[in-house]
Design a protein around this motif. Structure first.
Motif, PDB file in Angstrom:
ATOM      1  N   PHE A  85       0.835  -1.210   0.000  1.00 12.52           N
ATOM      2  CA  PHE A  85       0.000   0.000   0.000  1.00 12.52           C
ATOM      3  C   PHE A  85       0.861   1.247   0.000  1.00 12.52           C
ATOM      4  CE2 PHE A  85      -4.344  -1.210   0.380  1.00 12.52           C
ATOM      5  CZ  PHE A  85      -4.345  -2.459   0.982  1.00 12.52           C
ATOM      6  N   ASP A  86       0.569   2.139  -0.907  1.00 12.91           N
ATOM      7  CA  ASP A  86       1.077   3.501  -0.808  1.00 12.91           C
ATOM      8  C   ASP A  86       0.294   4.149   0.329  1.00 12.91           C
ATOM      9  OD1 ASP A  86       0.297   6.477  -2.553  1.00 12.91           O
ATOM     10  OD2 ASP A  86       2.130   6.027  -1.446  1.00 12.91           O
ATOM     11  N   CYS A  87       0.793   5.238   0.890  1.00 13.58           N
ATOM     12  CA  CYS A  87       0.122   5.865   2.033  1.00 13.58           C
ATOM     13  C   CYS A  87      -0.534   7.192   1.659  1.00 13.58           C
ATOM     14  CB  CYS A  87       1.126   6.079   3.178  1.00 13.58           C
ATOM     15  SG  CYS A  87       1.867   4.544   3.731  1.00 13.58           S
TER      16      CYS A  87
ATOM     17  N   VAL B 167       4.200   0.956   1.766  1.00 16.17           N
ATOM     18  CA  VAL B 167       5.385   1.420   1.019  1.00 16.17           C
ATOM     19  C   VAL B 167       5.190   2.888   0.662  1.00 16.17           C
ATOM     20  CG1 VAL B 167       6.829   1.022  -1.014  1.00 16.17           C
ATOM     21  CG2 VAL B 167       5.603  -0.895   0.049  1.00 16.17           C
ATOM     22  N   THR B 168       5.896   3.759   1.406  1.00 17.23           N
ATOM     23  CA  THR B 168       5.667   5.187   1.186  1.00 17.23           C
ATOM     24  C   THR B 168       6.922   5.892   0.705  1.00 17.23           C
ATOM     25  OG1 THR B 168       5.066   7.284   2.228  1.00 17.23           O
ATOM     26  CG2 THR B 168       6.154   5.645   3.624  1.00 17.23           C
ATOM     27  N   ASN B 169       6.735   6.843  -0.180  1.00 19.25           N
ATOM     28  CA  ASN B 169       7.869   7.659  -0.630  1.00 19.25           C
ATOM     29  C   ASN B 169       8.111   8.819   0.321  1.00 19.25           C
ATOM     30  OD1 ASN B 169       8.746   6.242  -2.766  1.00 19.25           O
ATOM     31  ND2 ASN B 169       8.159   7.711  -4.346  1.00 19.25           N
ATOM     32  N   ASN B 170       7.206   9.004   1.271  1.00 23.06           N
ATOM     33  CA  ASN B 170       7.329  10.149   2.166  1.00 23.06           C
ATOM     34  C   ASN B 170       8.471   9.900   3.142  1.00 23.06           C
ATOM     35  OD1 ASN B 170       7.023  12.066   4.232  1.00 23.06           O
ATOM     36  ND2 ASN B 170       4.912  12.417   3.529  1.00 23.06           N
TER      37      ASN B 170
ATOM     38  N   SER C  70       6.928  14.816  -7.658  1.00 23.25           N
ATOM     39  CA  SER C  70       6.765  16.243  -7.982  1.00 23.25           C
ATOM     40  C   SER C  70       5.869  16.928  -6.944  1.00 23.25           C
ATOM     41  CB  SER C  70       6.143  16.385  -9.367  1.00 23.25           C
ATOM     42  OG  SER C  70       4.938  15.597  -9.401  1.00 23.25           O
ATOM     43  N   THR C  71       4.879  16.190  -6.427  1.00 19.74           N
ATOM     44  CA  THR C  71       3.925  16.849  -5.521  1.00 19.74           C
ATOM     45  C   THR C  71       3.666  15.982  -4.280  1.00 19.74           C
ATOM     46  OG1 THR C  71       2.111  15.742  -6.665  1.00 19.74           O
ATOM     47  CG2 THR C  71       2.657  18.006  -7.389  1.00 19.74           C
ATOM     48  N   LEU C  72       3.173  16.666  -3.255  1.00 17.72           N
ATOM     49  CA  LEU C  72       2.783  15.987  -2.005  1.00 17.72           C
ATOM     50  C   LEU C  72       1.276  16.175  -1.834  1.00 17.72           C
ATOM     51  CD1 LEU C  72       3.311  14.846   0.920  1.00 17.72           C
ATOM     52  CD2 LEU C  72       3.570  17.239   1.617  1.00 17.72           C
TER      53      LEU C  72
ATOM     54  N   GLY D 270       6.471  18.585  -3.743  1.00 22.45           N
ATOM     55  CA  GLY D 270       6.926  17.290  -3.223  1.00 22.45           C
ATOM     56  C   GLY D 270       8.438  17.227  -3.094  1.00 22.45           C
ATOM     57  N   ALA D 271       8.934  16.025  -2.808  1.00 20.99           N
ATOM     58  CA  ALA D 271      10.389  15.845  -2.594  1.00 20.99           C
ATOM     59  C   ALA D 271      11.188  16.253  -3.817  1.00 20.99           C
ATOM     60  CB  ALA D 271      10.655  14.382  -2.240  1.00 20.99           C
ATOM     61  N   GLY D 272      10.570  16.112  -4.976  1.00 22.12           N
ATOM     62  CA  GLY D 272      11.284  16.526  -6.197  1.00 22.12           C
ATOM     63  C   GLY D 272      11.608  18.008  -6.170  1.00 22.12           C
TER      64      GLY D 272
ATOM     65  N   GLY E 173      13.427   5.672  -3.990  1.00 21.89           N
ATOM     66  CA  GLY E 173      12.049   5.326  -3.655  1.00 21.89           C
ATOM     67  C   GLY E 173      11.336   4.811  -4.892  1.00 21.89           C
ATOM     68  N   LYS E 174      10.010   4.760  -4.809  1.00 22.65           N
ATOM     69  CA  LYS E 174       9.229   4.328  -5.989  1.00 22.65           C
ATOM     70  C   LYS E 174       9.413   5.362  -7.091  1.00 22.65           C
ATOM     71  CE  LYS E 174       5.807   4.730  -3.187  1.00 22.65           C
ATOM     72  NZ  LYS E 174       4.476   4.883  -2.586  1.00 22.65           N
ATOM     73  N   PRO E 175       9.449   5.009  -8.364  1.00 26.16           N
ATOM     74  CA  PRO E 175       9.281   3.676  -8.954  1.00 26.16           C
ATOM     75  C   PRO E 175      10.575   2.885  -9.045  1.00 26.16           C
ATOM     76  CG  PRO E 175       9.483   5.279 -10.700  1.00 26.16           C
ATOM     77  CD  PRO E 175       9.592   6.047  -9.406  1.00 26.16           C
TER      78      PRO E 175
HETATM   79  O1  LIG Z   1       6.885  14.471  -2.101  1.00 26.39           O
HETATM   80  C1  LIG Z   1       6.799  13.392  -1.529  1.00 26.39           C
HETATM   81  O2  LIG Z   1       7.726  12.986  -0.777  1.00 26.39           O
HETATM   82  C2  LIG Z   1       5.629  12.514  -1.847  1.00 26.39           C
HETATM   83  O3  LIG Z   1       4.605  13.219  -2.423  1.00 26.39           O
HETATM   84  C3  LIG Z   1       4.952  11.841  -0.727  1.00 26.39           C
HETATM   85  O4  LIG Z   1       5.645  11.775   0.380  1.00 26.39           O
HETATM   86  C4  LIG Z   1       4.476  10.527  -1.306  1.00 26.39           C
HETATM   87  O5  LIG Z   1       4.220   9.599  -0.313  1.00 26.39           O
HETATM   88  P1  LIG Z   1       3.465   8.237  -0.739  1.00 26.39           P
HETATM   89  O6  LIG Z   1       2.344   8.665  -1.633  1.00 26.39           O
HETATM   90  O7  LIG Z   1       4.474   7.413  -1.476  1.00 26.39           O
HETATM   91  O8  LIG Z   1       3.033   7.646   0.544  1.00 26.39           O
END
Ligand SMILES: O=C(O)[C@H](O)[C@H](O)COP(=O)(O)O
Length: 653
Positions: free
Chosen positions: A376-378, A409-412, A545-547, A556-558, A576-578
């Motif tokens: 799961f993404d979060c 599995v989160t990119n955050n 690119s976005t959060l 986002g982190a980008g 992180g993903k992908p």
């Molecule tokens: O900018 C970021 O880091 C990401 O938008 C955010 O943290 C994504 O988290 P995820 O959707 O993978 O849980």
């Protein structure tokens, strides 16, 4: 054109790349030639040559320059006790046989290291390399300056010999030893002189690492800087392939006379003709290492080269069902992987596109039954910031009641696994820390277990939040920057000077790691740029690119790494993903069958691509986050999930 043959060739290319070969060959056929030329044109191969059973002579236009690079046991990430890892520790870290056995290396690995170390030393001597700098100094140290110049010693070597007054040191030490041993000066042996000279040079501040490194065939000293940057690498086909592990060309390839002369293909010799392909490496990784069959070809499509070209270029392809290539918006490294998949394994969307499951209970039950594991993404799936989407705890509980394994599995990267476990708890979702796998953890284990930089030169400069710091600490990786309050200030005139003269920099920093940073500052970016200009590795936990938060989107982190990408002109390696480094780390930790796993996410360019490229059994997109269904419904879409829902809670049927 049979896709099965294509997949066999691509498997061979990836295996040859993983074995770090500079060259490999495939039988000559029109199919293989089309594929090879296509890959060469796209930059995945360095050379395509027609030859016979042995190498075409033109593969090595210049005389073989057999230099060798001993690198960080690149295979270690797949087998920490491999022969290559043993060789690296024996040669690079000077570990003994006994030590390797104590460390758990098997007999075969130790034998491999002993054999290749010997081969390496003999080979280096054959090629005119002095085994160690001290031999080089003893052999040449008393030559007059003019003679050194005449013999082609480069300025670095001449300077080192002259700077520490090596010539007079050697004659003084020789005289001392002769008096002590009451022998003639000419009878003082190299073995007797060496320890005295080494001690003298250390006292004189001779660069320690230079003493430990090889002296090159052109009488220049190969110091770590040379090893690191440009000095010692296997060169083939006129191409310097950096980060080659310690390899030696097979004898047949070292003797140009033994090389195959090229000739045209005739009926008589067709069977013996082979295509010789030059493989490419990028920053220590093979360009083609992770091409994998995403979906086994269930049908045989016969495409001519023109149709195949249309498919790879993103047009439609075969008659009947539409075939979509996975299109590419990835940093360089993944482009190669995705393009290979575009050729060997294509996302085949049925004419109706992905299955819409919301409100269709039988279809939902059938979909869930196909999988044992759900990743799961979060953000954007479970919640938006602190706003929990409807029925999430109930849905998670329902899947657990069906004995499904769940991995979050989160990119955050702003939170560690422990932080996330707390967040899950406050949201009323039972979850253990062990079930969370974030991009900050992915980055920490990549640095600790795959890069394995030598302390103390392994410090990480962080542009990010405490989640990154906590995960680096959990892997005992030193770091600086990050949430340090001293950096959350404006840039002062003296900062410019102190960054320029290096006094504000930490000499042990070898990596710049960016993640989502809520507290950026010009000072933090200036420090990051300075480290990158010094040659530090550029990594990112992720480059989203976005959060998604509070029902809308934020930088986002980008957006954290982007200023450094512009200023330093480099792309970070995103962990992180992908990126599939994360998938391999997850699979390594949780050991699941990919075909029985489903990735659930809200972003096509990270979550859904992550599942598709990872060869998972299925992907499920939810419309509560970043991506909209228009992005994957309809013709010629690049990334298409297996199914989609309005919201995750719809899984309750
Ligand atoms: O900018 C970021 O880091 C990401 O938008 C955010 O943290 C994504 O988290 P995820 O959707 O993978 O849980």
């Amino acid at each position: 054109m049979s896709l099965v043959n294509l997949s066999h060739v691509c498997s061979h290319l990836q295996n040859a790349s993983l074995a770090r070969l500079g060259l490999t060959s495939i039988p000559y056929t029109k199919l293989h030639l089309s594929l090879a030329l296509l890959l060469h044109k796209q930059g995945f191969l360095s050379q395509v040559k027609l030859g016979g059973p042995s190498l075409p002579a033109s593969c090595f236009p210049a005389p073989l320059a057999d230099n060798h690079r001993i690198t960080g046991a690149p295979h270690r990430d797949r087998d920490p006790r491999s022969g290559e890892a043993a060789l690296h520790d024996m040669v690079y870290r000077r570990k003994t046989e006994a030590y390797l056995r104590e460390e758990g290396f098997g007999e075969e690995a130790v034998e491999f290291a002993l054999e290749h170390r010997q081969l390496g030393k003999e080979q280096l001597e054959q090629d005119g390399w002095d085994k160690r700098a001290i031999d080089f100094l003893l052999k040449h140290g008393q030559k007059p300056h003019a003679q050194l110049e005449e013999e082609g010693f480069d300025s670095a070597a001449r300077t080192i010999l002259q700077d520490h007054d090596v010539p007079s040191a050697i004659s003084t030490l020789r005289t001392q030893l002769a008096e002590e041993l009451e022998i003639d000066e000419n009878d003082v042996s190299k073995e007797q002189l060496e320890p005295r000279l080494r001690a003298h040079l250390r006292r004189e501040g001779f660069p320690r690492e230079t003493l430990a490194y090889f002296a090159g065939p052109t009488a220049s000293l190969a110091t770590p800087r040379h090893l690191e940057r440009d000095g010692i690498a296997l060169t083939a086909m006129g191409l310097t392939v950096p980060s080659q592990p310690f390899t030696t060309l097979p004898p047949a390839s070292r003797d140009p006379d033994a090389l195959e002369s090229e000739s045209e293909v005739t009926r008589a010799n067709r069977a013996s003709r082979r295509l010789w392909l030059g493989l490419k490496y990028w920053d220590g990784s093979p360009v083609l290492s992770k091409a994998r069959m995403v979906s086994k070809p269930t049908k045989r499509y016969w495409l001519d080269a023109w149709d195949l070209g249309k498919v790879v270029r993103g047009g439609s392809g075969a008659k009947g069902e539409r075939i979509y290539p996975i299109d590419i918006h990835q940093p360089f490294l993944w482009t190669s992987v995705v393009k290979m998949q575009a050729v060997t394994s294509l996302v085949t969307g049925s004419s109706s596109g992905p299955q819409f499951l919301t409100g269709d209970k039988p279809a939902i039950d059938a979909f869930i039954a196909k999988f044992d594991v759900f990743l799961f993404d979060c953000d954007g799936v479970l919640w938006s910031g602190d706003h929990l989407f409807p029925l999430i705890p109930e849905t998670i509980a329902h899947l657990r009641s069906l004995q499904k394994r769940l991995i979050f599995v989160t990119n955050n990267s702003t939170k560690s696994r422990a932080d996330y476990a707390k967040k899950f708890h406050t949201m009323g979702i039972p979850c253990s820390e062990e079930e969370v796998f974030g991009s900050s953890y992915s980055a920490a284990i990549y640095i600790a277990r795959i890069m394995r930089l030598e302390p103390p030169k392994n410090r990480v400069y962080v542009l990010g939040e405490s989640g990154v710091e906590q995960e680096l600490a959990s892997e005992n990786i030193p770091f600086c920057g990050g949430t340090d309050p001293l950096l959350r200030r404006e840039m002062l005139p003296e900062d410019f000077k102190r960054i320029a003269d290096g006094s504000l920099l930490d000499d042990d920093v070898a990596i710049v790691l960016t993640g989502l940073d809520y507290h950026p500052s010009y000072l933090k970016y200036a420090l990051g740029m300075a480290y990158l200009r010094r040659g530090a590795h550029f990594l990112a936990t992720n480059t989203d690119s976005t959060l998604p938060s509070a029902g809308t989107l934020f930088p986002g982190a980008g957006a954290t790494s982007a200023p450094l990408v512009t200023a330093a002109g480099k792309q970070p390696l995103a962990l992180g993903k992908p990126g599939q480094a994360m998938m391999e780390a997850i699979e390594g930790k949780f050991a699941f069958e990919r075909a029985r796993a489903c990735m659930v996410g809200d972003r096509l360019d990270t979550d859904i691509r992550f599942g598709i490229e990872g060869g998972l059994g299925g992907t499920l997109c939810v419309l509560t986050g970043v991506s909209r269904k228009e992005e994957f419904l309809g013709k010629g879409k690049g990334v298409v999930p297996s199914a989609y829902l309005d919201s995750l809670g719809d899984l309750l049927g």
